[in-house]
Structures are given as structure tokens and as C-alpha cells.
Write a protein that holds these residues in place. Sequence first.
Motif, PDB file in Angstrom:
ATOM      1  N   ARG A 143      48.838 -15.747-100.923  1.00 44.84           N
ATOM      2  CA  ARG A 143      49.184 -14.363-100.586  1.00 44.84           C
ATOM      3  C   ARG A 143      50.321 -14.285 -99.591  1.00 44.84           C
ATOM      4  O   ARG A 143      50.408 -15.094 -98.673  1.00 44.84           O
ATOM      5  N   ILE A 144      51.177 -13.306 -99.807  1.00 44.46           N
ATOM      6  CA  ILE A 144      52.248 -13.028 -98.850  1.00 44.46           C
ATOM      7  C   ILE A 144      51.892 -11.720 -98.134  1.00 44.46           C
ATOM      8  O   ILE A 144      51.551 -10.727 -98.784  1.00 44.46           O
ATOM      9  N   PRO A 145      51.950 -11.715 -96.799  1.00 43.40           N
ATOM     10  CA  PRO A 145      51.630 -10.491 -96.064  1.00 43.40           C
ATOM     11  C   PRO A 145      52.835  -9.556 -95.991  1.00 43.40           C
ATOM     12  O   PRO A 145      53.964 -10.002 -95.805  1.00 43.40           O
ATOM     13  N   VAL A 146      52.575  -8.263 -96.161  1.00 42.59           N
ATOM     14  CA  VAL A 146      53.615  -7.237 -96.020  1.00 42.59           C
ATOM     15  C   VAL A 146      53.053  -6.144 -95.115  1.00 42.59           C
ATOM     16  O   VAL A 146      52.092  -5.467 -95.476  1.00 42.59           O
ATOM     17  N   THR A 147      53.655  -6.013 -93.940  1.00 42.91           N
ATOM     18  CA  THR A 147      53.214  -4.996 -92.987  1.00 42.91           C
ATOM     19  C   THR A 147      53.986  -3.708 -93.246  1.00 42.91           C
ATOM     20  O   THR A 147      55.185  -3.736 -93.531  1.00 42.91           O
TER      21      THR A 147
ATOM     22  N   ILE B 277      57.255   9.252 -93.611  1.00 40.81           N
ATOM     23  CA  ILE B 277      55.943   9.883 -93.754  1.00 40.81           C
ATOM     24  C   ILE B 277      55.931  10.893 -94.907  1.00 40.81           C
ATOM     25  O   ILE B 277      54.945  11.045 -95.617  1.00 40.81           O
ATOM     26  N   GLN B 278      57.079  11.567 -95.139  1.00 40.69           N
ATOM     27  CA  GLN B 278      57.135  12.589 -96.180  1.00 40.69           C
ATOM     28  C   GLN B 278      57.040  12.005 -97.589  1.00 40.69           C
ATOM     29  O   GLN B 278      56.766  12.706 -98.538  1.00 40.69           O
ATOM     30  N   LYS B 279      57.313  10.711 -97.730  1.00 38.66           N
ATOM     31  CA  LYS B 279      57.289  10.094 -99.065  1.00 38.66           C
ATOM     32  C   LYS B 279      55.866   9.934 -99.589  1.00 38.66           C
ATOM     33  O   LYS B 279      55.667   9.818-100.796  1.00 38.66           O
ATOM     34  N   ASN B 280      54.874   9.924 -98.696  1.00 43.95           N
ATOM     35  CA  ASN B 280      53.495   9.657 -99.116  1.00 43.95           C
ATOM     36  C   ASN B 280      53.435   8.391 -99.969  1.00 43.95           C
ATOM     37  O   ASN B 280      52.931   8.389-101.085  1.00 43.95           O
ATOM     38  N   ALA B 281      54.000   7.317 -99.420  1.00 41.52           N
ATOM     39  CA  ALA B 281      54.164   6.061-100.156  1.00 41.52           C
ATOM     40  C   ALA B 281      52.827   5.452-100.563  1.00 41.52           C
ATOM     41  O   ALA B 281      51.810   5.598 -99.890  1.00 41.52           O
ATOM     42  N   LYS B 282      52.886   4.762-101.688  1.00 42.86           N
ATOM     43  CA  LYS B 282      51.719   4.094-102.253  1.00 42.86           C
ATOM     44  C   LYS B 282      52.024   2.595-102.401  1.00 42.86           C
ATOM     45  O   LYS B 282      53.172   2.180-102.270  1.00 42.86           O
ATOM     46  N   ILE B 283      51.012   1.827-102.715  1.00 44.14           N
ATOM     47  CA  ILE B 283      51.184   0.382-102.925  1.00 44.14           C
ATOM     48  C   ILE B 283      52.329   0.117-103.903  1.00 44.14           C
ATOM     49  O   ILE B 283      53.138  -0.779-103.701  1.00 44.14           O
ATOM     50  N   SER B 284      52.431   0.924-104.950  1.00 46.29           N
ATOM     51  CA  SER B 284      53.466   0.714-105.977  1.00 46.29           C
ATOM     52  C   SER B 284      54.887   0.879-105.423  1.00 46.29           C
ATOM     53  O   SER B 284      55.851   0.447-106.046  1.00 46.29           O
TER      54      SER B 284
ATOM     55  N   ILE C 126      43.441  -4.150-104.819  1.00 44.67           N
ATOM     56  CA  ILE C 126      43.490  -2.704-104.622  1.00 44.67           C
ATOM     57  C   ILE C 126      44.482  -2.075-105.594  1.00 44.67           C
ATOM     58  O   ILE C 126      45.428  -2.709-106.041  1.00 44.67           O
ATOM     59  N   SER C 127      44.236  -0.825-105.900  1.00 49.49           N
ATOM     60  CA  SER C 127      45.030  -0.096-106.889  1.00 49.49           C
ATOM     61  C   SER C 127      46.449   0.168-106.385  1.00 49.49           C
ATOM     62  O   SER C 127      46.679   0.387-105.194  1.00 49.49           O
ATOM     63  N   GLU C 128      47.400   0.194-107.314  1.00 45.86           N
ATOM     64  CA  GLU C 128      48.788   0.511-106.966  1.00 45.86           C
ATOM     65  C   GLU C 128      48.950   1.951-106.511  1.00 45.86           C
ATOM     66  O   GLU C 128      49.959   2.318-105.944  1.00 45.86           O
ATOM     67  N   SER C 129      47.945   2.798-106.763  1.00 43.76           N
ATOM     68  CA  SER C 129      48.028   4.193-106.335  1.00 43.76           C
ATOM     69  C   SER C 129      47.433   4.403-104.939  1.00 43.76           C
ATOM     70  O   SER C 129      47.412   5.517-104.431  1.00 43.76           O
ATOM     71  N   THR C 130      46.994   3.313-104.298  1.00 45.33           N
ATOM     72  CA  THR C 130      46.456   3.397-102.932  1.00 45.33           C
ATOM     73  C   THR C 130      47.560   3.841-101.974  1.00 45.33           C
ATOM     74  O   THR C 130      48.653   3.275-101.980  1.00 45.33           O
ATOM     75  N   SER C 131      47.266   4.836-101.138  1.00 41.38           N
ATOM     76  CA  SER C 131      48.240   5.312-100.148  1.00 41.38           C
ATOM     77  C   SER C 131      48.418   4.273 -99.051  1.00 41.38           C
ATOM     78  O   SER C 131      47.453   3.673 -98.580  1.00 41.38           O
ATOM     79  N   LEU C 132      49.679   4.085 -98.636  1.00 40.03           N
ATOM     80  CA  LEU C 132      49.973   3.139 -97.560  1.00 40.03           C
ATOM     81  C   LEU C 132      49.602   3.744 -96.216  1.00 40.03           C
ATOM     82  O   LEU C 132      49.719   4.949 -96.006  1.00 40.03           O
ATOM     83  N   GLU C 133      49.178   2.886 -95.303  1.00 40.73           N
ATOM     84  CA  GLU C 133      48.828   3.323 -93.958  1.00 40.73           C
ATOM     85  C   GLU C 133      49.708   2.603 -92.952  1.00 40.73           C
ATOM     86  O   GLU C 133      49.989   1.407 -93.097  1.00 40.73           O
ATOM     87  N   ASN C 134      50.114   3.334 -91.918  1.00 41.70           N
ATOM     88  CA  ASN C 134      50.982   2.781 -90.887  1.00 41.70           C
ATOM     89  C   ASN C 134      50.302   1.621 -90.164  1.00 41.70           C
ATOM     90  O   ASN C 134      49.133   1.693 -89.795  1.00 41.70           O
ATOM     91  N   GLY C 135      51.069   0.536 -89.984  1.00 38.78           N
ATOM     92  CA  GLY C 135      50.582  -0.597 -89.220  1.00 38.78           C
ATOM     93  C   GLY C 135      49.674  -1.535 -89.990  1.00 38.78           C
ATOM     94  O   GLY C 135      49.251  -2.565 -89.456  1.00 38.78           O
TER      95      GLY C 135
END
Length: 175
Positions: free
Chosen positions: A70-74, A17-24, A45-54
Amino acid sequence: MQDTQIPIADSPQVFCIQKNAKISDIGVLGQNIKWYENISSTISISESTSLENGITYYATQTISNCESDRIPVTINIQEATTGDCIHFVEELPFPKFFTPNGDGFNDLWTIDSAYLAPNSRIKIYDRYGKLIKELAPNTSWNGTYLGNLEPASDYWFSATRFNGTEFRGHFSLKR
């Protein structure tokens, strides 16, 4: 039109959670990767979009102007105190005491290097502020200074956390 291979990606992918991960930050192998919010969306969607859990994101790759399926990545976002994320927490786990008496229990004092910044050093001071020992990563202190046993007392230390902040604390040497 050619059949363009889908990109390669593991799923699920885990982030702290602390990483504030993004699509990139998502690990994917391929060329000209595009990300989508769902299987049928036509707008990437932009590579700067923040990832959301789940949430499952979908990646394609484009080769010679042909876009793949498309390949899904959860995405799994872990809390600060779980698994590999623990080295990001504010508190630094360290032994509160040690007993260097050769009995095989608590004979050495150290901090797990996973909690520390790469190549950082732990500095140990006596109660007067004199530097007694400097520990390189994955090394420990046996309670001596210049070959002599240090007295039972409190000692202070400073170390640089994995997140770059300095941590100061103290522990006891018991004989």
C-alpha cells in the motif's frame, strides 16, 4: 508470486472544500486500484467515499491477481478563501474603479480569468444598459467605445463565474 509494484501517487494531495472530493478524485497511477482506510484493513472502500481533511488513505494496484503493498496518500482539504480555492468563493474580486489616463496606474479594467468560467466573456454596460465592451479571457478595457473616450461614470458588468453562476457588479471610470 511476483512482486507487484505499488501504484504511483503524490502525497499530500490538496482539494478545495467546495469540490466535495471523493476517493475517485485522488490522483494515482496504476492498474485495478483499491483503496483502504488504513494500512492493515482487509476491506476496500468505495470510490464514492467522501475525502476527509487530514486523513491518510492507502492505495494498492493488482496485476495478474497479485496485489501490491500500500502507498499512503494524505488528504488536505483547503478552505474556500485559500490559495487555488479562491476562484470558488461567492464574491468575485474586481477593480471598483479605474483611471485610464496613461499614468501606468489603474489604466485598464479587467477581472482575473482564474475566477471566471473557461472561455467566458465579461460584458460591460453603460448606465443606460447599452453594451459598451465585451472582454475575451485575459483582456482588459481601456475606457473607450468605438475609439472615443467614455465619460467618467459608473459602469456595470456581467461575468460567468468559475462555478457557472452569473455575477453582476459595477465599477467607476474616473478621469
